[in-house]
Write a protein that holds these residues in place. Sequence first.
Motif, PDB file in Angstrom:
ATOM      1  N   ARG A   1       0.766  -1.262   0.006  1.00 36.26           N
ATOM      2  CA  ARG A   1       0.179  -0.038   0.103  1.00 36.26           C
ATOM      3  C   ARG A   1       1.043   1.184  -0.167  1.00 36.26           C
ATOM      4  O   ARG A   1       0.407   2.257  -0.754  1.00 36.26           O
ATOM      5  N   ALA A   2       2.026   1.060   1.008  1.00 37.06           N
ATOM      6  CA  ALA A   2       2.709   2.417   0.792  1.00 37.06           C
ATOM      7  C   ALA A   2       3.525   2.653  -0.404  1.00 37.06           C
ATOM      8  O   ALA A   2       3.798   3.775  -0.992  1.00 37.06           O
ATOM      9  N   ALA A   3       3.874   1.438  -1.205  1.00 33.70           N
ATOM     10  CA  ALA A   3       4.696   1.476  -2.249  1.00 33.70           C
ATOM     11  C   ALA A   3       3.711   2.259  -3.475  1.00 33.70           C
ATOM     12  O   ALA A   3       4.149   2.913  -4.509  1.00 33.70           O
ATOM     13  N   ARG A   4       2.342   1.699  -3.552  1.00 31.41           N
ATOM     14  CA  ARG A   4       1.436   2.133  -4.407  1.00 31.41           C
ATOM     15  C   ARG A   4       1.329   3.684  -4.088  1.00 31.41           C
ATOM     16  O   ARG A   4       1.227   4.608  -5.359  1.00 31.41           O
ATOM     17  N   ARG A   5       1.167   4.137  -3.097  1.00 29.54           N
ATOM     18  CA  ARG A   5       0.877   5.490  -2.841  1.00 29.54           C
ATOM     19  C   ARG A   5       1.991   6.514  -2.984  1.00 29.54           C
ATOM     20  O   ARG A   5       2.069   7.721  -3.695  1.00 29.54           O
ATOM     21  N   TRP A   6       3.234   6.010  -2.588  1.00 26.72           N
ATOM     22  CA  TRP A   6       4.252   7.004  -2.492  1.00 26.72           C
ATOM     23  C   TRP A   6       5.544   6.525  -3.482  1.00 26.72           C
ATOM     24  O   TRP A   6       6.428   7.412  -3.430  1.00 26.72           O
ATOM     25  N   GLY A   7       5.367   5.506  -4.065  1.00 22.92           N
ATOM     26  CA  GLY A   7       6.315   5.110  -5.003  1.00 22.92           C
ATOM     27  C   GLY A   7       7.485   4.096  -4.359  1.00 22.92           C
ATOM     28  O   GLY A   7       7.661   3.675  -3.389  1.00 22.92           O
ATOM     29  N   GLY A   8       8.319   3.710  -5.388  1.00 25.04           N
ATOM     30  CA  GLY A   8       9.530   2.630  -4.887  1.00 25.04           C
ATOM     31  C   GLY A   8      10.476   3.343  -4.030  1.00 25.04           C
ATOM     32  O   GLY A   8      11.233   2.407  -3.151  1.00 25.04           O
ATOM     33  N   GLY A   9      10.807   4.542  -4.042  1.00 16.68           N
ATOM     34  CA  GLY A   9      11.773   5.072  -3.126  1.00 16.68           C
ATOM     35  C   GLY A   9      11.499   6.400  -2.452  1.00 16.68           C
ATOM     36  O   GLY A   9      10.396   6.931  -2.946  1.00 16.68           O
ATOM     37  N   ALA A  10      12.095   6.637  -1.785  1.00 17.03           N
ATOM     38  CA  ALA A  10      11.919   8.220  -0.986  1.00 17.03           C
ATOM     39  C   ALA A  10      12.423   9.236  -1.659  1.00 17.03           C
ATOM     40  O   ALA A  10      12.221  10.171  -1.356  1.00 17.03           O
ATOM     41  N   THR A  11      13.193   9.310  -2.684  1.00 22.73           N
ATOM     42  CA  THR A  11      13.522  10.054  -3.725  1.00 22.73           C
ATOM     43  C   THR A  11      14.552  11.110  -3.420  1.00 22.73           C
ATOM     44  O   THR A  11      15.182  11.651  -3.889  1.00 22.73           O
ATOM     45  N   GLY A  12      14.938  11.077  -2.136  1.00 26.24           N
ATOM     46  CA  GLY A  12      16.122  12.207  -1.512  1.00 26.24           C
ATOM     47  C   GLY A  12      16.318  11.783  -0.042  1.00 26.24           C
ATOM     48  O   GLY A  12      15.728  11.018   0.804  1.00 26.24           O
ATOM     49  N   SER A  13      17.291  12.795   0.364  1.00 26.52           N
ATOM     50  CA  SER A  13      17.588  12.605   1.773  1.00 26.52           C
ATOM     51  C   SER A  13      16.361  13.270   2.565  1.00 26.52           C
ATOM     52  O   SER A  13      15.368  13.845   2.023  1.00 26.52           O
ATOM     53  N   ARG A  14      16.255  12.651   3.818  1.00 29.09           N
ATOM     54  CA  ARG A  14      15.228  13.361   4.702  1.00 29.09           C
ATOM     55  C   ARG A  14      14.922  14.733   4.755  1.00 29.09           C
ATOM     56  O   ARG A  14      13.605  15.313   4.997  1.00 29.09           O
ATOM     57  N   LEU A  15      16.022  15.472   4.485  1.00 33.93           N
ATOM     58  CA  LEU A  15      15.912  16.879   4.775  1.00 33.93           C
ATOM     59  C   LEU A  15      15.489  17.810   3.319  1.00 33.93           C
ATOM     60  O   LEU A  15      15.564  18.915   3.337  1.00 33.93           O
ATOM     61  N   VAL A  16      15.527  16.850   2.366  1.00 30.17           N
ATOM     62  CA  VAL A  16      15.323  17.290   0.988  1.00 30.17           C
ATOM     63  C   VAL A  16      13.892  17.013   0.492  1.00 30.17           C
ATOM     64  O   VAL A  16      12.781  17.485   0.822  1.00 30.17           O
ATOM     65  N   THR A  17      13.671  15.806  -0.073  1.00 28.80           N
ATOM     66  CA  THR A  17      12.335  15.329  -0.237  1.00 28.80           C
ATOM     67  C   THR A  17      11.975  13.852   0.262  1.00 28.80           C
ATOM     68  O   THR A  17      10.757  13.457   0.171  1.00 28.80           O
ATOM     69  N   GLY A  18      12.899  13.415   1.188  1.00 26.81           N
ATOM     70  CA  GLY A  18      12.821  12.048   1.617  1.00 26.81           C
ATOM     71  C   GLY A  18      11.960  11.807   2.785  1.00 26.81           C
ATOM     72  O   GLY A  18      11.831  10.675   3.111  1.00 26.81           O
ATOM     73  N   THR A  19      11.334  12.930   3.186  1.00 27.73           N
ATOM     74  CA  THR A  19      10.434  12.708   4.623  1.00 27.73           C
ATOM     75  C   THR A  19       9.044  12.779   3.852  1.00 27.73           C
ATOM     76  O   THR A  19       8.623  13.774   3.317  1.00 27.73           O
ATOM     77  N   THR A  20       8.226  11.704   4.226  1.00 29.63           N
ATOM     78  CA  THR A  20       6.925  11.421   3.818  1.00 29.63           C
ATOM     79  C   THR A  20       6.098  11.624   5.010  1.00 29.63           C
ATOM     80  O   THR A  20       6.459  11.583   6.008  1.00 29.63           O
ATOM     81  N   GLU A  21       4.900  12.027   4.862  1.00 27.82           N
ATOM     82  CA  GLU A  21       3.791  11.520   6.143  1.00 27.82           C
ATOM     83  C   GLU A  21       3.928  10.380   6.481  1.00 27.82           C
ATOM     84  O   GLU A  21       3.865  10.246   7.964  1.00 27.82           O
TER      85      GLU A  21
END
Length: 394
Positions: free
Chosen positions: A64-84
């Motif tokens: 479910r998380a992969a379907r909603r957010w994609g396969g990876g976090a896309t970046g460091s947590r301080l850039v784009t890698g922090t999701t809800e």
Amino acid sequence: MAAAHSSSDGFAFDWIDGQRRGREAAGLVRTLRPRPADSPLLDLASNDYLGLARHPEVVEGAARAARRWGGGATGSRLVTGTTELHTRLERELAAFCGFESALVLSSGYAANLAAVTALAPHGSLIVSDAGNHASLIDGCRLARGTTQVVPHADPEAVRKALSTHDGPSVVVSDTVFSVDGDQAPLSELSHAAREFGAGLIVDDAHGLGVLGAGGRGAADAVGLAGAADTVVTVTLSKSFGSQGGAVLGPARVIDHLINTARTFIFDTGLAPAAAGAALAALELLRARPELARQAGQVARALHERLVAEGLTAVAPQAAVVSVRAPSPHEAVRWAADCREAGLSVGCFRPPSVPDGISRLRLTARADLTQDQIAEAVGVISRTAPAGAFTAGSR
């Protein structure tokens, strides 16, 4: 213009061959064994203590998380890698374990490096247990403070080390040591640290999900959860059947790590699927707190039956059962014979074992049946080298 090549081209890594020959002679060669998704082996080698890695709700949480957010976090947590999803996991993990705040990283290894390096600045003293995991050892090596290694599980040695230092200091220890599964004397370590105003950093990789009320961890078990001078690191890859790690502690400590911990700042965030799986596992553990107790019961049953067979096994204090082997070569052969008989077990040899004694390492799972326990003990006993049995047992 192409760079000139010397006559020694191709020989730069010849020294590796000598090291390999040395490993072969000592019985210390390690190899990768890819396992199929539908392995027929009875698994006592993984760290899936609660049997949740393949639980339908955990698998669906990842999907479910992969379907909603994609396969990876896309970046460091301080850039784009922090999701809800990451912030929810941190909030719920901190609440479950009884701490003010939490920070999720890409692995338990990264969490240990973050905690130790960020909390041991130049001029500080790190007092480290001799039996600590490699990730804590590497954290001590990378930290700018000075490290003093003390004998295993020895609070008095910790006191003596702390008494020699006037500046900031931290005591670093596993809660459950991964080789024999013995517990650190956390209460005594905390008293020693507080006597000298030191912080306490403990790695609860093998305690979360097994120890404490409903699996809340070793700090909960001894009343240290939420203490202002205590920091706990955990992994999500063992009891939670997922991937990743986290640091738990006071909010000011977590804020400090966000701003200073290199394995957090410069690493891509944990994949959403892993965060989703960990959240699902946490929800399952909340709903079924008896899983923690069951893992311990299975470990004790394994130990009792192995000892009854005449094998030298260390009494478990969590979910790890250690069975001594006569030598590295025989440990490898023993583990291979177990695989041939349908059982997967861990094989620990130097340098992974601080005492130099090779052993089979069994990990109890809460979902193992009595028949599976009996089957595992039977295979281990039938395939054991003669030197593994206590004198007079056979």
